[in-house]
Every structure is written in C-alpha cells, then in structure tokens.
Design a protein around this motif. Structure first.
Motif: not given
Length: 461
Positions: A375, A379, A384, A386-387, A390-391
């Motif tokens: 993941d 990213m 990315q 913006q994630h 969450a990660w």
C-alpha cells in the motif's frame, strides 16, 4: 603552433608620468586579447588551463598540460582554481540539500542545489541546522526545500525560511521503509525456513506491551541520548566518544526510530554452512565424523567458512543434543526476503513469488508487513499523499514494532512526508550532484581544502 610550446615576444610602448605625486611612474601598453598586466600567459591559454584544473585538479591537470605543450606545475593549477571568483547563489526558489562526507563517520558537509537547473549553488562546511538556517537567511526567496529525513535540515529550514514548503525525498522514504522491513524480517527469521508440518511452530506476534527491566530502561535512555546528540548535528564518532560506546552500537541505535525496535528478540543469522548441512548429515550417517576432512570436502563444493564452524555443528550431533537431519530446502536470507517484499509483485520472478507466498502463509506478522508495504509503495509511486493518514493508522495498529516505529517517524515529519508523497519535487538531482562531488573529492585523494573543493564543485562544467 598547434602542439608546440610557443613564446610570444611583443614590443610595446612604455609611458612615463611626469606628475610627482603619482605613485606609478611608468605605464606599459597592453595588446587586447594577448597581454594582461603581470601575466606570463595569454588570456586564451589561462582559460584553457583553468578548465583543465577544474576538471582534473592539480597533479592530473599538470600531467595533461605536458601533452598540450603548455606545461605548468600542480601548484600553479591549484592557484588558478583558487583565483577564480565564485558566482553568487542569487535567489533559488526550489532548493535541494543533502549531506556528504569529508571523512565517513567523522566529518560531514552540505551541498545545496538549484532544482530548476540541477546545478550546485553552494557548499557548507558542516550539516548543522544553524549553518543551514544562516545560509537561507542570507539568500532569501526559497519557496520549496527538498531534503532527506535528517532533522538538522528540517530544523534549519523552519528557522531560516519559515514560509518555505519542505518536501521529504521519496527515495529516502523508501529507504527508511526498507530498513524497517529488514528489521521485521530478521525478527521473524524462524518463519523463513521450510519445515515439516509436524515440526512447524507458529511464529507469535510481537507483544504489544513493552518488556520491563534494567536492560529496557538502559536501552530507552541510550536511545534518547544518542538521538538528541544526533539532532544537534554531532557526528557518530563524537557521540561514541561522549557516551563511551562502540561506533557500531551508535549506528544501531540511530537506525532504530524507536527504542522498542531494539528490544525485539534477536534471531541468529543464517550461516554459510546451512546450505551444506544436508551433505554434512549424509556424510555423518556414512561414518565420516572428522571435522578437518569434512571441511576439505565442503570447500570443494564452494564452502567458504571456517573449520571451527563445521566442528561446532558436528559437536551438536556428537553429544546427541541435536539429531543430524538433512534439510534439503535452504532458508532464504533475510535481505532477499526484504527485497521481495519491497519490490512490486510485477517485478518478482515466479520462484520469488512462490517462496514469498510460503513464507507469508506461515507468518501473520510478515503478511501484514507485505500488505502495508504494498500500500505504501503504491501511494509513493502514484503520489497519493491523501491516503497517508489512513496508512499511518493501519501501521500503528498492526502490532509490528518495526512498522510502528516507522509510522511514528512519519508523524514527526508529517508535513514534509505528505508533500513528498504529493508534489512532483524530489531530491534526485541532489543525489546526482553528491555522486559527482565524491568523484571530485577522490580525485584529490581527500587532501584538498574546503575552498578548493567548493570551487571545483560549483565552477566545473
């Protein structure tokens, strides 16, 4: 005149000054493009020698001048470089910064690069936050600062250019993640080896509660002291002397983002003998128990270890504590498994994919590591950012101590990390200039002064 040493004899006029108050009594006429005051060579030849000196340095440059029939000494070549003016850095809107070693582990400097042109604009004699901040104040206008994860550059950027956007380099982010994954793989080294189902033992997850005791207290205290000194820009050698610790111990503490990473169970490293245990057990069953003889046979098969290691293995079989079982499957090395996890699935071979799948099937923790790394890699490559929140939440709740420490490090440098995962800027140009700087430094055998190195790095084409 090509390829030959040429001496120009020029007849010029000399003018006398009749003013008794003038400090100069005579004035010599100059031939434009040919002569300059107090010069022993033409401007054209001087320019050629300057370019040779910048490209090759003193002694190699002097050897080159012999081939061009314009021989000068090595000290003259160095004087030509030192006489060159260093251009002003001017306003650099996108600035890249990284460190380099004058002497690895002892003294470090900093290189500053204009990311628009990819050219170095200045060198700093150290990597302290105050030095970097002072340079930024003297050269205002920086809007973006590309840097690695070093806290000194982060603090210097905040102090010297508070309005600039700091961007953490994606390569260094992946490098930090790789180190965390490697520590996690080594902590679960028992899961890397294929074993019969009857002997298989599930690898437990690391305990979430930190262990207690004197060793834990000392480890946490040393970790805090070493990182506090490192943040101030103190070198590893100076830290080891101040705390009376071995240099390798200081490096091990610096590699760990948190003290919990140092408290995990240490699994013995895979020996060179492991791949020959099957043959060794077969010869043992045949009645050959002489360590020297077996070592000679193993060397014929490519074994590069010592006879002492073979003798220790035979001693375990001789006293009956361990039975000589020939294991045909050899466990992969932890660094190989780390490489499989870090690389995208499309870049793995079929055999690597199959071996990794068996390892992940045996270990829940490594399966979690593989998922989180996949993941994070997506990213990072697709930018990315913006994630990221969450990660980080998933990593901190994963129970894998090494990833928890990596996630905590991301939180400490959150803004720069998110910018690095979102913006197109990266420190690739800076790393390239660091490699070029190393080449120049090694040409001079590490004996050049800082001013000479600075001019050669900035002025050389």
């Amino acid at each position: 005149m090509g390829g030959q040493q040429t001496l120009l004899k020029v007849r010029i006029r000399r003018f006398f000054c009749d003013d008794v108050s003038c400090p100069r009594r005579t004035f010599a006429e100059q031939v434009p493009g040919v002569t300059t005051p107090y010069a022993r060579r033409t401007p054209l030849l001087r320019g050629v020698l300057e370019k040779i000196a910048l490209a090759l340095g003193g002694r190699p440059g002097a050897r080159m001048t012999r081939l061009l029939a314009a021989e000068v000494s090595r000290t003259t070549m160095l004087r030509l470089v030192r006489a060159l003016p260093v251009p002003a850095a001017g306003t650099v809107t996108v600035l890249g910064v990284d460190d380099f070693a004058f002497r690895k582990g002892c003294n470090y400097g900093s290189i500053l690069v204009d990311m628009h042109t990819g050219r170095p604009v200045d060198l700093l004699p150290d990597r302290l936050a105050d030095t970097f901040a002072a340079w930024l104040r003297e050269h205002p206008g920086a809007e973006v600062i590309c840097r690695d994860r070093a806290s000194g550059y982060a603090e210097g950027g905040r102090t010297g250019a508070p309005d600039a956007i700091q961007v953490a380099d994606r390569f260094h982010l992946l490098q930090n993640l790789t180190k965390a994954v490697d520590r996690a793989v080594r902590a679960h080294g028992k899961c890397l080896k294929d074993r019969p189902e009857s002997e298989a033992v599930a690898q437990p997850r690391p305990a979430t509660d930190a262990p207690e005791g004197r060793r834990v207290e000392v480890t946490r205290q040393r970790h805090a002291e070493i990182h506090a000194l490192h943040v101030k820009g103190i070198g590893n050698t100076a830290i080891s002397r101040a705390l009376n610790l071995d240099h390798k111990t200081v490096l091990r503490y610096l590699r760990a983002a948190t003290a919990d990473e140092l408290l995990t169970e240490v699994v013995p490293r895979i020996r060179d003998l492991d791949k020959y245990v099957a043959y060794l057990a077969e010869r043992w069953e045949q009645g050959c128990t002489n360590a020297a003889w077996l070592t000679a046979e193993l060397r014929g098969r490519g074994y590069r270890g010592s006879e002492r290691t073979v003798r220790r293995q035979l001693h375990l079989w001789r006293d009956g504590s361990v039975k000589p079982t020939a294991v045909k499957a050899v466990a992969p090395k932890p660094r190989e498994v780390t490489g499989w996890i870090i690389r995208p699935a499309v870049e793995r071979t079929e055999r690597e994919q199959a071996d990794l799948a068996r390892i992940l099937q045996r270990c829940d923790s490594l399966r979690t590591v593989d998922r989180l790394v996949s993941d994070f890699g997506g990213m990072l490559r697709q930018r990315q950012g913006q994630h990221l929140d969450a990660w980080i939440a998933q990593a901190r709740s994963s129970g894998v101590t090494q990833l928890v420490g990596f996630a905590d490090g991301l939180i400490k440098d959150y803004d720069a990390v998110r910018n690095g995962l979102t913006l197109p800027w990266s420190s690739g140009a800076v790393e390239g200039n660091v490699g070029r700087l190393k080449t120049i430094k090694r040409q001079m055998y590490g004996r050049a002064n800082f001013d000479l190195l600075r001019r050669r790095v900035i002025l050389a084409e």
